[in-house]
Design a protein around this motif. Structure first.
Motif, PDB file in Angstrom:
ATOM      1  N   ARG A 172       0.814  -1.218   0.000  1.00  0.00           N
ATOM      2  CA  ARG A 172       0.000   0.000   0.000  1.00  0.00           C
ATOM      3  C   ARG A 172       0.843   1.261   0.000  1.00  0.00           C
ATOM      4  NH1 ARG A 172      -5.306   0.921   1.157  1.00  0.00           N
ATOM      5  NH2 ARG A 172      -5.542  -1.249   1.852  1.00  0.00           N
ATOM      6  N   CYS A 173       0.368   2.282  -0.705  1.00  0.00           N
ATOM      7  CA  CYS A 173       0.929   3.633  -0.649  1.00  0.00           C
ATOM      8  C   CYS A 173       0.119   4.441   0.354  1.00  0.00           C
ATOM      9  CB  CYS A 173       0.841   4.325  -2.016  1.00  0.00           C
ATOM     10  SG  CYS A 173       2.014   3.762  -3.240  1.00  0.00           S
ATOM     11  N   TRP A 174       0.775   4.898   1.412  1.00  0.00           N
ATOM     12  CA  TRP A 174       0.131   5.765   2.396  1.00  0.00           C
ATOM     13  C   TRP A 174       0.555   7.204   2.140  1.00  0.00           C
ATOM     14  CZ3 TRP A 174      -3.504   4.077   5.698  1.00  0.00           C
ATOM     15  CH2 TRP A 174      -3.558   2.701   5.979  1.00  0.00           C
ATOM     16  N   ILE A 175      -0.396   8.102   2.023  1.00  0.00           N
ATOM     17  CA  ILE A 175      -0.098   9.522   1.866  1.00  0.00           C
ATOM     18  C   ILE A 175      -0.137  10.189   3.242  1.00  0.00           C
ATOM     19  CG2 ILE A 175      -0.865  11.714   0.870  1.00  0.00           C
ATOM     20  CD1 ILE A 175      -2.139  10.065  -1.381  1.00  0.00           C
ATOM     21  N   ALA A 176       0.925  10.908   3.585  1.00  0.00           N
ATOM     22  CA  ALA A 176       0.925  11.697   4.814  1.00  0.00           C
ATOM     23  C   ALA A 176       0.030  12.908   4.552  1.00  0.00           C
ATOM     24  CB  ALA A 176       2.340  12.126   5.168  1.00  0.00           C
ATOM     25  N   TYR A 177      -1.204  12.841   5.039  1.00  0.00           N
ATOM     26  CA  TYR A 177      -2.249  13.783   4.639  1.00  0.00           C
ATOM     27  C   TYR A 177      -2.619  14.705   5.811  1.00  0.00           C
ATOM     28  CZ  TYR A 177      -6.805  15.343   2.801  1.00  0.00           C
ATOM     29  OH  TYR A 177      -7.879  16.091   2.347  1.00  0.00           O
ATOM     30  N   SER A 178      -2.081  15.912   5.761  1.00  0.00           N
ATOM     31  CA  SER A 178      -2.391  16.899   6.792  1.00  0.00           C
ATOM     32  C   SER A 178      -3.664  17.672   6.481  1.00  0.00           C
ATOM     33  CB  SER A 178      -1.236  17.896   6.923  1.00  0.00           C
ATOM     34  OG  SER A 178      -1.130  18.687   5.744  1.00  0.00           O
ATOM     35  N   GLY A 179      -4.061  17.677   5.210  1.00  0.00           N
ATOM     36  CA  GLY A 179      -5.186  18.493   4.777  1.00  0.00           C
ATOM     37  C   GLY A 179      -4.755  19.817   4.184  1.00  0.00           C
ATOM     38  N   GLY A 180      -3.436  20.132   4.254  1.00  0.00           N
ATOM     39  CA  GLY A 180      -2.923  21.364   3.659  1.00  0.00           C
ATOM     40  C   GLY A 180      -2.851  21.271   2.136  1.00  0.00           C
ATOM     41  N   LEU A 181      -2.429  22.359   1.521  1.00  0.00           N
ATOM     42  CA  LEU A 181      -2.378  22.436   0.062  1.00  0.00           C
ATOM     43  C   LEU A 181      -1.572  21.289  -0.536  1.00  0.00           C
ATOM     44  CD1 LEU A 181      -2.633  23.891  -2.724  1.00  0.00           C
ATOM     45  CD2 LEU A 181      -0.540  25.134  -2.095  1.00  0.00           C
ATOM     46  N   ASP A 182      -0.353  21.089  -0.062  1.00  0.00           N
ATOM     47  CA  ASP A 182       0.570  20.156  -0.718  1.00  0.00           C
ATOM     48  C   ASP A 182       0.045  18.721  -0.679  1.00  0.00           C
ATOM     49  OD1 ASP A 182       2.019  22.510  -0.726  1.00  0.00           O
ATOM     50  OD2 ASP A 182       3.293  21.908   0.949  1.00  0.00           O
ATOM     51  N   SER A 183      -0.357  18.263   0.504  1.00  0.00           N
ATOM     52  CA  SER A 183      -0.818  16.874   0.606  1.00  0.00           C
ATOM     53  C   SER A 183      -2.194  16.687  -0.036  1.00  0.00           C
ATOM     54  CB  SER A 183      -0.845  16.424   2.067  1.00  0.00           C
ATOM     55  OG  SER A 183      -1.709  17.218   2.844  1.00  0.00           O
ATOM     56  N   LEU A 185       5.388   5.301   2.412  1.00  0.00           N
ATOM     57  CA  LEU A 185       4.794   6.534   2.927  1.00  0.00           C
ATOM     58  C   LEU A 185       5.175   7.647   1.965  1.00  0.00           C
ATOM     59  CD1 LEU A 185       3.334   8.017   5.359  1.00  0.00           C
ATOM     60  CD2 LEU A 185       5.645   8.788   5.950  1.00  0.00           C
ATOM     61  N   LEU A 186       4.188   8.302   1.388  1.00  0.00           N
ATOM     62  CA  LEU A 186       4.430   9.392   0.438  1.00  0.00           C
ATOM     63  C   LEU A 186       4.178  10.722   1.126  1.00  0.00           C
ATOM     64  CD1 LEU A 186       2.526   7.973  -2.688  1.00  0.00           C
ATOM     65  CD2 LEU A 186       4.831   7.446  -1.879  1.00  0.00           C
ATOM     66  N   THR A 187       5.166  11.593   1.129  1.00  0.00           N
ATOM     67  CA  THR A 187       4.983  12.945   1.644  1.00  0.00           C
ATOM     68  C   THR A 187       4.980  13.926   0.484  1.00  0.00           C
ATOM     69  OG1 THR A 187       7.335  13.431   1.950  1.00  0.00           O
ATOM     70  CG2 THR A 187       6.206  12.292   3.746  1.00  0.00           C
ATOM     71  N   ALA A 188       4.396  15.100   0.729  1.00  0.00           N
ATOM     72  CA  ALA A 188       4.219  16.086  -0.339  1.00  0.00           C
ATOM     73  C   ALA A 188       5.289  17.165  -0.322  1.00  0.00           C
ATOM     74  CB  ALA A 188       2.832  16.716  -0.235  1.00  0.00           C
ATOM     75  N   HIS A 189       6.473  16.869   0.207  1.00  0.00           N
ATOM     76  CA  HIS A 189       7.571  17.840   0.143  1.00  0.00           C
ATOM     77  C   HIS A 189       7.870  18.177  -1.313  1.00  0.00           C
ATOM     78  CE1 HIS A 189       8.486  15.933   4.171  1.00  0.00           C
ATOM     79  NE2 HIS A 189       8.442  17.218   4.457  1.00  0.00           N
ATOM     80  N   HIS A 190       8.079  19.466  -1.584  1.00  0.00           N
ATOM     81  CA  HIS A 190       8.242  19.908  -2.971  1.00  0.00           C
ATOM     82  C   HIS A 190       9.550  20.683  -3.138  1.00  0.00           C
ATOM     83  CE1 HIS A 190       6.833  23.721  -1.351  1.00  0.00           C
ATOM     84  NE2 HIS A 190       5.741  23.101  -0.897  1.00  0.00           N
TER      85      HIS A 190
END
Length: 452
Positions: free
Chosen positions: A21-32, A116-121
């Motif tokens: 499984r791919c888990w997204i670190a989801y804060s609810g902010g723009l990036d995630s 674990l996928l994070t939305a760091h850009h």
């Protein structure tokens, strides 16, 4: 092609291999929010999930959790939330403590082959390098954030490091997404926020591609760090200590100072510890190596203690205080020890027993008919360092000073013979050192003696 192309994201994840499984670190902010939306439109070969961490730092944290759960319901994505209880030690920043706790929660979630996928850009990468530069970091710090790294039983992946925040915002507006605005992101007393809101815009005004070129420098530093680690790994193998996971003091002393530091950094990272600043690292590769062998020196920082015993350097989690009170034990049951010291199991002995700690003044008969020997000598022969001895469980006949066993070291036998029992000590933090035995044979009755 769209700067944030779901098909390209899917192809990048396929290239990593596996089907967990791919888990997204989801804060609810723009990036995630953008990452979550894009991956729901991507032809993924893996199931998708989202994990939301509630730090409990904002009055509206529960509202944010509800927001994230509802968005995942609409998108058909499995949702998991974890709440953290944060209590940073004195002197540690709340921000750093929260980050460490967050990644511990992520690591605990991951199963084998999961991501674990994070939305760091791209802009995050530039900020990270600038912060490292201002802190005087070496090439490992200036390498900033890797695109992929081990985490728990799985891997941490940052698929958006080539995408700017402006591109993420454009995607969100075109797809009419809604997201949470965290007011703490505007607080300029946080170093990263100051860079984001004041320094980077100024740099872009003069050098429009500043974030990209800074990130390129991070990639060059990452390449240099890889080469350093490759050579340090060879040197590390050559200076391994006698105890698994340790370093030889004599071996380190034979290395050039710069090589010694590189080896120590790699050793600490492989042991799972954060590398300290230059001053503490210099103490590790200087003060600890030149101290008297019987001085029991140590260098400590958050989450780590480096200690010396004989010719070996140990990197350890901070040692707990020995329990003060004796623990009564009903034979035949497992005894869970306090302070994370593991569990004891005993078979073959039918006695009322007590477990005590911090005692090195007793005596033990290690074989039937043998002499009573001071525990200090027993520990020395077993290679147990003085700073570990107070944490070793000592098993006594209840209400007496008759020593039955030294857990992980030896049983203490009586003069008379009898059916032997067996004491097992497991789950303690030092199993990987190989110093303690898993099981000890002990006499049918107790034969050791306490200090008189």
């Amino acid at each position: 092609m769209d700067a944030l192309d779901p098909e390209r994201l899917a192809a990048d994840l396929v290239a990593l291999g596996g089907r967990g499984r791919c888990w997204i670190a989801y804060s609810g902010g723009l990036d995630s929010t953008v990452l979550l939306h894009a991956l729901t439109r991507a032809p993924l070969a893996r199931p998708l999930g989202a994990i939301h961490i509630d730090h409990g730092l904002q009055p509206v944290a529960r509202d944010w959790r509800r927001h994230c759960r509802e968005r995942c319901r609409v998108l058909g994505v499995r949702f998991v939330a974890r709440a953290l209880a944060l209590s940073p030690p004195s002197g540690e920043s709340l921000e750093a403590h929260a980050r460490e706790a967050r990644y511990r929660a992520f690591a605990a979630l991951l199963d084998d082959d999961e991501l674990l996928l994070t939305a760091h850009h791209l802009d995050d990468q530039a900020e990270t390098l600038l912060l490292a530069l201002l802190r005087g970091s070496g090439v490992h710090g200036l390498a900033a954030m890797p695109g992929c790294a081990p985490l728990g039983r799985g891997r941490l992946v940052r698929p958006l490091l080539g995408v700017s925040r402006a591109q993420l915002l454009d995607y969100a507006r075109r797809h009419r997404l809604d997201w949470i605005e965290d007011p703490s992101n505007d607080a300029l007393h946080h170093d990263r926020n100051l860079l984001r809101h004041q320094v980077l815009p100024l740099l872009r005004g003069r050098w429009p591609a500043a974030a990209s070129t800074i990130a390129r420098s991070a990639a060059h530093c990452a390449e240099a760090a890889t080469l350093i680690d490759r050579q340090a790994g060879r040197d590390l193998a050559a200076v391994a200590g006698a105890v698994p996971g340790t370093l030889s003091v004599a071996g380190l002393c034979g290395l050039e100072p710069s090589v010694r530091r590189a080896v120590a950094r790699l050793w600490l990272r492989r042991q799972g510890f954060a590398v300290p600043g230059r001053a503490r690292l210099e103490r590790v590769v200087g003060e600890l190596l030149t101290a008297r062998a019987d001085a029991a020196p140590q260098v400590a920082w958050t989450g780590c203690e480096v200690r010396r015993y004989r010719d070996d350097l140990y990197a350890l989690q901070p040692l707990p205080r020995p329990p003060d009170a004796a623990l009564r034990w009903v034979s035949g049951r497992e005894l869970v020890l306090p302070q994370g010291l593991g569990e004891l199991r005993l078979a073959g002995v039918e006695l009322a027993l007590e477990v005590r700690f911090a005692g090195a003044g007793g005596r033990c008969r290690q074989r039937p008919g043998g002499p009573l020997r001071a525990l200090k000598k027993v520990f020395q022969e077993a290679g147990v360092a003085p700073w570990l001895r107070p944490l070793v469980p000592l098993l006594f006949v209840a209400g007496t000073d008759r020593l039955v066993a030294v857990a992980g070291v030896c049983g203490c036998h009586p003069e008379e013979t009898g059916a032997p029992g067996r004491l097992r000590w497991s789950g303690h933090p030092w199993g990987a050192l190989g110093v303690f035995r898993e099981a000890c044979e002990i006499g049918h009755a107790a034969g050791g003696e306490g200090a008189q």
